[in-house]
Design a protein around this motif. Structure first.
Motif, PDB file in Angstrom:
ATOM      1  N   HIS A 122       0.832  -1.210   0.000  1.00 59.98           N
ATOM      2  CA  HIS A 122       0.000   0.000   0.000  1.00 59.98           C
ATOM      3  C   HIS A 122       0.866   1.260   0.000  1.00 59.98           C
ATOM      4  CE1 HIS A 122      -3.876  -1.837   0.308  1.00 59.98           C
ATOM      5  NE2 HIS A 122      -3.733  -2.279   1.548  1.00 59.98           N
ATOM      6  N   PHE A 123       1.953   1.232   0.771  1.00 60.60           N
ATOM      7  CA  PHE A 123       2.797   2.412   0.981  1.00 60.60           C
ATOM      8  C   PHE A 123       4.246   2.054   0.641  1.00 60.60           C
ATOM      9  CE2 PHE A 123      -0.623   2.360   4.174  1.00 60.60           C
ATOM     10  CZ  PHE A 123      -1.245   3.570   3.931  1.00 60.60           C
ATOM     11  N   ASP A 174      -2.099  11.669  -2.672  1.00 58.08           N
ATOM     12  CA  ASP A 174      -1.575  10.309  -2.575  1.00 58.08           C
ATOM     13  C   ASP A 174      -2.196   9.573  -1.392  1.00 58.08           C
ATOM     14  OD1 ASP A 174       0.028  10.673  -4.776  1.00 58.08           O
ATOM     15  OD2 ASP A 174       1.859  11.078  -3.635  1.00 58.08           O
ATOM     16  N   ILE A 178      -4.722   6.252  -1.476  1.00 59.05           N
ATOM     17  CA  ILE A 178      -4.440   4.999  -0.783  1.00 59.05           C
ATOM     18  C   ILE A 178      -5.600   4.627   0.137  1.00 59.05           C
ATOM     19  CG2 ILE A 178      -2.909   3.870   0.890  1.00 59.05           C
ATOM     20  CD1 ILE A 178      -0.641   5.653  -0.338  1.00 59.05           C
ATOM     21  N   LYS A 181      -8.234   3.024  -1.854  1.00 69.62           N
ATOM     22  CA  LYS A 181      -7.824   1.663  -2.217  1.00 69.62           C
ATOM     23  C   LYS A 181      -8.014   0.710  -1.045  1.00 69.62           C
ATOM     24  CE  LYS A 181      -3.796  -0.912  -3.899  1.00 69.62           C
ATOM     25  NZ  LYS A 181      -2.350  -0.828  -4.250  1.00 69.62           N
TER      26      LYS A 181
END
Length: 237
Positions: A122-123, A174, A178, A181
């Protein structure tokens, strides 16, 4: 959708000062809900009240179970994770140590390893920084770490307090991308308190507007975004 969180006649106090005045709302399971309002309206207090961090009265039920009287730790174990304003990362610990701390109540070692990799997916910047002390990260990276650490609990409900605070516009985009998502892929229900009303309404399906401790408006995010009063007060056009 089924209501995951049902709040009714919620009141809250800091000492003798009353911050919430009988508000109520419901969160749809699997959805994203935005809580909007000016500084001092009571938005942060709502999140603290859900986690029993302030003195409250009224009813808060999570998946049909009353939260009244439960400790904050017990509420977390039910599947509610809170990312406070200011992020709250442990600055002297590394990124990876922060993530492991997020899973401290879990004993499924394989699951923890798998979830750590999922957070790095994810990051991606956190993978690059995994041996770095959290205090040396940028503001955006610290915000990502705070969210990732909360997700290591495998929460069903994620409470976010001003995730855009102090971040550059591109970084905010950003972070919100996320979050969308995570909601879609991990099926995490999200309640987001946010000053950036436009971004919050783009992320959310439903929204509530709070003023002086009361809900004054509610509806779909699209309807709230198109409301003239909201546009003038929070969206700037």
């Amino acid at each position: 959708m089924t209501a995951m969180l049902d709040v009714s006649d919620l009141r809250a106090w800091y000492g003798q000062a009353q911050a919430l005045r009988g508000l109520g709302f419901r969160l749809a399971e699997g959805g994203v809900t935005a809580l909007l309002g000016a500084n001092g309206a009571g938005k942060t207090t709502v999140l603290r009240a859900i986690c029993n961090m302030v003195r409250t009265a009224g009813t808060i039920a999570f998946e049909g179970r009353p939260l009244t009287g439960l400790s904050t730790a017990s509420i977390v174990r039910l599947g509610i994770a809170h990312v406070p304003q200011g992020r709250g990362t442990f600055t002297t610990m590394t990124v990876e140590e922060n993530l492991q701390l997020g899973a401290i109540s879990r004993s499924d070692r394989r699951g923890i390893i798998s979830d750590t990799e999922r957070m790095y997916s994810h990051f991606p910047v956190l993978r690059e920084r995994r041996r770095q002390q959290a205090g040396t990260l940028s503001g955006g990276e610290q915000q990502m770490l705070a969210v990732a650490r909360a997700l290591m609990l495998r929460p069903r409900l994620l409470l976010l307090d001003e995730p855009s605070f102090g971040l550059a516009p591109l970084v905010v985009r950003d972070v919100f991308g996320i979050l969308g998502k995570i909601n879609r892929e991990d099926k995490v229900t999200i309640l987001v308190v946010e000053q950036n009303a436009q971004l919050a309404l783009e992320l959310a399906e439903a929204a509530y507007v709070i003023e002086t401790g009361r809900i004054v408006m509610s509806g779909s995010a699209a309807d709230i975004a198109n409301n003239e009063d909201v546009r003038k007060s929070y969206l700037g056009y």
